[in-house]
Design a protein around this motif. Structure first.
Motif, short mmCIF file in Angstrom:
data_model
loop_
_atom_site.label_atom_id
_atom_site.label_comp_id
_atom_site.label_asym_id
_atom_site.label_seq_id
_atom_site.Cartn_x
_atom_site.Cartn_y
_atom_site.Cartn_z
N ARG A 107 0.83 -1.20 0.00
CA ARG A 107 0.00 0.00 0.00
C ARG A 107 0.87 1.25 0.00
O ARG A 107 0.63 2.19 -0.77
CB ARG A 107 -0.91 0.00 1.22
N TYR A 111 0.99 4.11 -3.03
CA TYR A 111 0.71 5.53 -2.83
C TYR A 111 1.90 6.40 -3.19
O TYR A 111 1.75 7.47 -3.78
CB TYR A 111 0.29 5.78 -1.38
N MET A 270 -9.52 2.87 -2.08
CA MET A 270 -8.41 3.01 -1.15
C MET A 270 -8.84 2.67 0.26
O MET A 270 -9.96 2.97 0.66
CB MET A 270 -7.84 4.43 -1.20
#
Length: 375
Positions: A107, A111, A270
């Motif tokens: 993750r 990002y 998300m």
């Protein structure tokens, strides 16, 4: 001893696929003995064909697996940096290692790469394209050729970074959906009906009431795509809906609520700043199910959504106001057949819309909080 090496460049972004590949190698008699995280090279030793289950973990260096996992047959095969490769040769496995750290790691990468790609596309790419256009109008062919090659290389790097960010994000999201059980529950029967509800995320309590009223009329929510709600025609039913906003969704969030009978109808892409919609059927003679029976927790959920929505709307109002100011000119009419003349009324319409949304968010929050004033 027969040894074989294979290179898997992006294996860490497709952990489940890598685990299946390692199991398939073991079925053909190739057993994992080493991993080089820098060269992305896997080393195998030839042996007997076996059915082996692999699990890959990520975390602190020089750690050992818990005793409970060891009793279930799990054993460390390779420890490389912060990566831990485990195997289990048991036929029936009831306990599996958690992969929360793998999800968090991927993750973070998704990002970071997405932010870099957006920054690159928003700042460097327009400058590079304008430079290319400017250079093509010059007469110095020698200078033009060298400069164009450099600019084209920078352009290719920017586009490559964007595609890589998309790849990493999609791979992470697919893995996360499976690991966190964040897949939505679809309905296979009933006539479809679609409704458009713009800005529903900014009115979560009203959206919830709207969905429950449609259930009473015989329409159950199947899925949500942006602002398009897809329903299936059913018998009039009692369905409790919950529209939830979370700053950060924990790995067990979806699994826990599904175990209590809630069906996930929608989850944003998300797990940070996550919106989700849940549904649960109940009978008339049963108590109305609650997503949380803690009234203080319910109030905090409403406050989180309010802070997020009011922040977004306030930011957009400032951005649109600034853009309108920059496009305003005293030397020409407000509406003309020019780029600025078309943009001004469009910006004004968007600005008025978000001012309206800002007021509606405030009123909706005030109404929701009044319902909990006695708690």
């Amino acid at each position: 001893m027969t040894v074989k090496k294979e290179v898997k460049l992006l294996w860490s972004y497709k952990i489940d696929k890598t685990e299946r590949w390692l199991s398939e190698m073991a079925e053909h008699g190739w057993h994992l003995t080493g991993v080089n995280q820098w060269t992305r090279t896997f080393t195998f030793k030839k042996g007997n064909k076996k059915n082996v289950t692999y699990r890959i973990q990520y975390g602190p260096k020089s750690r050992s697996i818990p005793l409970t996992l060891q009793k279930e047959g799990w054993d460390t095969v390779v420890s490389e940096g912060r990566w831990l490769f485990l195997k289990n040769e048991e036929a029936n496995i009831s306990l599996y290692p958690t992969r929360d750290e793998v999800v968090r790691r991927n993750r973070t990468h998704a990002y970071i790469f997405s932010a870099l790609a957006i920054f690159q596309l928003a700042t460097h790419i327009p400058i590079i394209l304008l430079s290319i256009v400017s250079l093509t109008s010059q007469d110095d062919s020698f200078f033009l050729e060298d400069s164009l090659w450099i600019l084209l290389f920078l352009l290719a790097v920017g586009i490559g970074l964007a595609f890589f960010a998309i790849y990493v994000f999609k791979a992470y999201r697919r893995f996360e959906l499976r690991e966190m059980d964040a897949t939505t529950d679809l309905i296979s029967k009933g006539k479809k009906m679609r409704k458009f509800k713009l800005g529903w995320m900014y009115h979560l309590e009203e959206t919830k009431t709207w969905l429950e009223k449609l259930a009473e009329d015989g329409y159950e929510l199947e899925k949500v795509t942006a602002s398009i709600f897809t329903f299936r025609e059913i018998e009039p039913s009692n369905i409790k809906y919950e529209c939830i906003f979370e700053y950060k969704v924990q790995p067990s969030f979806f699994t826990t609520h599904k175990e209590f009978g809630w069906k996930l109808k929608y989850s944003s892409n998300m797990t940070l700043l996550n919106y989700s919609i849940w549904a649960k059927h109940y009978n008339v003679d049963e108590p109305v199910p609650q997503f949380s029976y803690d009234k203080e927790e319910q109030k905090q959920s409403i406050k989180r959504a309010f802070k997020m929505n009011i922040g977004i709307s306030f930011y957009l109002i400032l951005l649109l106001s600034f853009s309108l100011y920059m496009n305003y000119s005293m030397d020409e009419p407000f509406i003309t057949w020019s780029f600025s003349g078309v943009m001004r009324p469009l910006l004004l319409a968007l600005l008025l819309f978000w001012v309206y949304m800002f007021v509606q968010i405030l009123l909706s929050y005030r109404k929701s909080m009044r319902e909990y004033k006695n708690y």
